[in-house]
Design an enzyme around this catalytic site. Structure first.
Site, PDB file in Angstrom:
ATOM      1  N   GLY A  17       9.425 -40.626  44.188  1.00 48.92           N
ATOM      2  CA  GLY A  17       8.423 -39.761  43.573  1.00 48.92           C
ATOM      3  C   GLY A  17       8.261 -40.149  42.108  1.00 48.92           C
ATOM      4  O   GLY A  17       8.126 -39.296  41.229  1.00 48.92           O
ATOM      5  N   GLY A  18       8.221 -41.461  41.873  1.00 47.30           N
ATOM      6  CA  GLY A  18       8.267 -41.991  40.499  1.00 47.30           C
ATOM      7  C   GLY A  18       6.939 -42.001  39.769  1.00 47.30           C
ATOM      8  O   GLY A  18       6.839 -42.587  38.682  1.00 47.30           O
ATOM      9  N   ASP A  73       6.111 -43.568  45.927  1.00 47.88           N
ATOM     10  CA  ASP A  73       5.296 -42.365  45.708  1.00 47.88           C
ATOM     11  C   ASP A  73       4.189 -42.367  46.755  1.00 47.88           C
ATOM     12  O   ASP A  73       4.134 -43.252  47.628  1.00 47.88           O
ATOM     13  CB  ASP A  73       4.715 -42.320  44.274  1.00 47.88           C
ATOM     14  N   PHE A 105       8.524 -39.300  50.974  1.00 50.68           N
ATOM     15  CA  PHE A 105       9.978 -39.181  50.824  1.00 50.68           C
ATOM     16  C   PHE A 105      10.590 -38.091  51.698  1.00 50.68           C
ATOM     17  O   PHE A 105      11.797 -37.955  51.774  1.00 50.68           O
ATOM     18  CB  PHE A 105      10.394 -39.052  49.361  1.00 50.68           C
ATOM     19  N   HIS A 136      11.827 -29.628  41.743  1.00 50.02           N
ATOM     20  CA  HIS A 136      11.234 -28.320  41.443  1.00 50.02           C
ATOM     21  C   HIS A 136       9.869 -28.119  42.115  1.00 50.02           C
ATOM     22  O   HIS A 136       9.319 -27.029  42.081  1.00 50.02           O
ATOM     23  CB  HIS A 136      11.129 -28.099  39.923  1.00 50.02           C
TER      24      HIS A 136
HETATM   25  C1  LIG Z   1       6.068 -33.693  39.216  1.00 49.45           C
HETATM   26  S1  LIG Z   1       5.696 -35.353  39.663  1.00 49.45           S
HETATM   27  C2  LIG Z   1       7.014 -36.257  38.892  1.00 49.45           C
HETATM   28  C3  LIG Z   1       6.674 -37.712  38.696  1.00 49.45           C
HETATM   29  C4  LIG Z   1       7.769 -38.555  38.014  1.00 49.45           C
HETATM   30  N1  LIG Z   1       9.014 -38.540  38.749  1.00 49.45           N
HETATM   31  C5  LIG Z   1       7.988 -38.115  36.593  1.00 49.45           C
HETATM   32  O1  LIG Z   1       9.091 -37.718  36.237  1.00 49.45           O
HETATM   33  O2  LIG Z   1       7.037 -38.192  35.815  1.00 49.45           O
HETATM   34  C6  LIG Z   1       6.144 -35.383  41.395  1.00 49.45           C
HETATM   35  C7  LIG Z   1       5.818 -36.696  42.082  1.00 49.45           C
HETATM   36  O3  LIG Z   1       6.178 -36.615  43.465  1.00 49.45           O
HETATM   37  C8  LIG Z   1       5.190 -37.312  44.209  1.00 49.45           C
HETATM   38  N2  LIG Z   1       5.204 -36.880  45.614  1.00 49.45           N
HETATM   39  C9  LIG Z   1       4.847 -35.662  46.079  1.00 49.45           C
HETATM   40  N3  LIG Z   1       5.021 -35.604  47.412  1.00 49.45           N
HETATM   41  C10 LIG Z   1       5.490 -36.810  47.798  1.00 49.45           C
HETATM   42  C11 LIG Z   1       5.903 -37.333  49.051  1.00 49.45           C
HETATM   43  N4  LIG Z   1       5.850 -36.581  50.165  1.00 49.45           N
HETATM   44  N5  LIG Z   1       6.359 -38.605  49.100  1.00 49.45           N
HETATM   45  C12 LIG Z   1       6.422 -39.355  47.967  1.00 49.45           C
HETATM   46  N6  LIG Z   1       6.066 -38.897  46.727  1.00 49.45           N
HETATM   47  C13 LIG Z   1       5.611 -37.631  46.657  1.00 49.45           C
HETATM   48  C14 LIG Z   1       3.924 -36.950  43.489  1.00 49.45           C
HETATM   49  O4  LIG Z   1       2.847 -37.805  43.810  1.00 49.45           O
HETATM   50  C15 LIG Z   1       4.342 -37.038  42.032  1.00 49.45           C
HETATM   51  O5  LIG Z   1       4.169 -38.321  41.502  1.00 49.45           O
END
Ligand SMILES: C[S@@+](CC[C@H](N)C(=O)[O-])C[C@H]1O[C@@H](n2cnc3c(N)ncnc32)[C@H](O)[C@@H]1O
Length: 316
Positions: free
Chosen positions: A181-182, A204, A229, A247
């Site tokens: 989720g980067g 992601d 993920f 969160h």
């Molecule tokens: C709050 S953001 C945090 C992004 C990054 N880790 C940061 O610290 O800036 C949450 C991330 O989780 C990703 N995400 C949400 N659901 C996901 C999934 N099912 N599989 C992979 N990534 C996912 C979103 O696209 C988003 O980029």
């Protein structure tokens, strides 16, 4: 508890808070117009010239800037010139951790619509779904403009977490890091700049990694992979990171994400979780922390910010 009677100052402050949505909304307006970038950092510009550069009318722009100047965002001279204040400089896109992206995001249509339906959360509903008939990530997939603003906001968050994490942990032993989720890869760029022997992989959603530009992949040191993920995380890395991901999810979903990470991890691999820890006493915590918790409620229903004790329970 105190039974002191309210003062005029209390009334004034509460009244300003009641107007808060108007301030957020006009901050989006000026950020969409890139007003802060169009005002010289150490000089003044006339409102007429600024309006012409923004392709808007001077009179409504002046009224918007006047309201912001009343809360020390921009300053106006009596003869119609506008200059920066420390606060308005934070809206420039060339500032480190610029708040430009946050200004465009919080009252962007998706978030704004969900907040309008906040009441449904009180009886177990999900405001975003009540507003848009779809989950938050489906919405972002269908609205790429808002999704890319979200990615930028995450990369430029006021907590400065990516630089802080890169500085706080010794990543030198990790040949490969998977950032689960980067987002747009900002955390890995900070880490790989400090640790030249390390490579990274951003996992992601497809549309998020598809938008990462080749020049942001550090000459091939950062690979990207679209995926979910909740189902699978790539194996073979020495270190896995979940930064500001947990969160966004309910306890049940978090357990599932942690289990997919665990299934991917070799015995020597480590998992780093980067999250804000919620202060249980709101008198001591930062107000924005509790508002982010409510953002999770508005977007995802059961997602939540967690106290240290709640993190311990979850991880156990
Ligand atoms: C709050 S953001 C945090 C992004 C990054 N880790 C940061 O610290 O800036 C949450 C991330 O989780 C990703 N995400 C949400 N659901 C996901 C999934 N099912 N599989 C992979 N990534 C996912 C979103 O696209 C988003 O980029």
């Amino acid at each position: 508890m105190t039974d002191t009677l309210p003062t005029d100052a209390d009334r004034e402050e509460l009244d300003l808070l009641l107007h808060g949505f108007k301030i957020s909304r006009i901050l989006r307006l000026v950020a969409d117009l890139r007003v802060a970038d169009k005002i010289p950092i150490d000089d003044q510009v006339t409102v007429n010239d600024l309006a012409a550069t923004c392709a808007v009318l001077p009179e409504p722009l002046l009224r918007v800037l006047r309201a912001l100047a009343a809360v020390q965002i921009f300053q106006l001279t009596p003869d119609g010139r506008v200059a920066h204040t420390p606060r308005s400089r934070l809206l420039r896109t060339d500032m480190q951790n610029s708040l430009h992206h946050a200004a465009r995001f919080w009252t962007g249509p998706g978030s704004w619509g969900a907040w309008a339906k906040l009441d449904v959360a009180m009886t177990g509903g999900i405001p975003h779904e009540a507003a848009w008939n779809m989950g938050r990530y489906d919405y972002l997939r269908q609205h790429p403009d808002e999704a890319r603003i979200f990615d930028e906001m995450m990369a430029n968050y006021p907590d400065n977490r990516h630089a802080a994490i890169a500085a706080a942990y010794n990543f030198s032993a990790a040949g490969l890091i998977v950032d689960v989720g980067g987002g747009n890869g900002a955390a890995l760029r900070h880490i790989l700049t400090r640790f030249p022997g390390t490579r990274g992989l951003v996992l992601d959603r497809e549309d998020v990694v598809g938008a990462i530009k080749p020049e942001d992949r550090m000459e091939g040191r950062i690979a990207v992979q679209g995926g979910n993920f909740l189902d699978r995380v790539p194996s073979g890395a020495d270190l896995y990171m979940l930064i500001r991901v947990v969160h966004n999810w309910s306890d049940e979903d978090c357990v599932r994400i942690l289990q997919t990470c665990h299934a991917a991890m070799a015995p020597h691999a480590r998992l780093l979780i980067g999250e804000e820890i919620l202060e249980p006493d709101p008198a001591r915590g930062r107000p924005t922390s509790y508002l982010i918790d409510l953002q999770m409620m508005a977007m995802f229903g059961h997602a939540r910010a967690r106290t240290e004790a709640e993190f311990r329970d979850l991880l156990e």
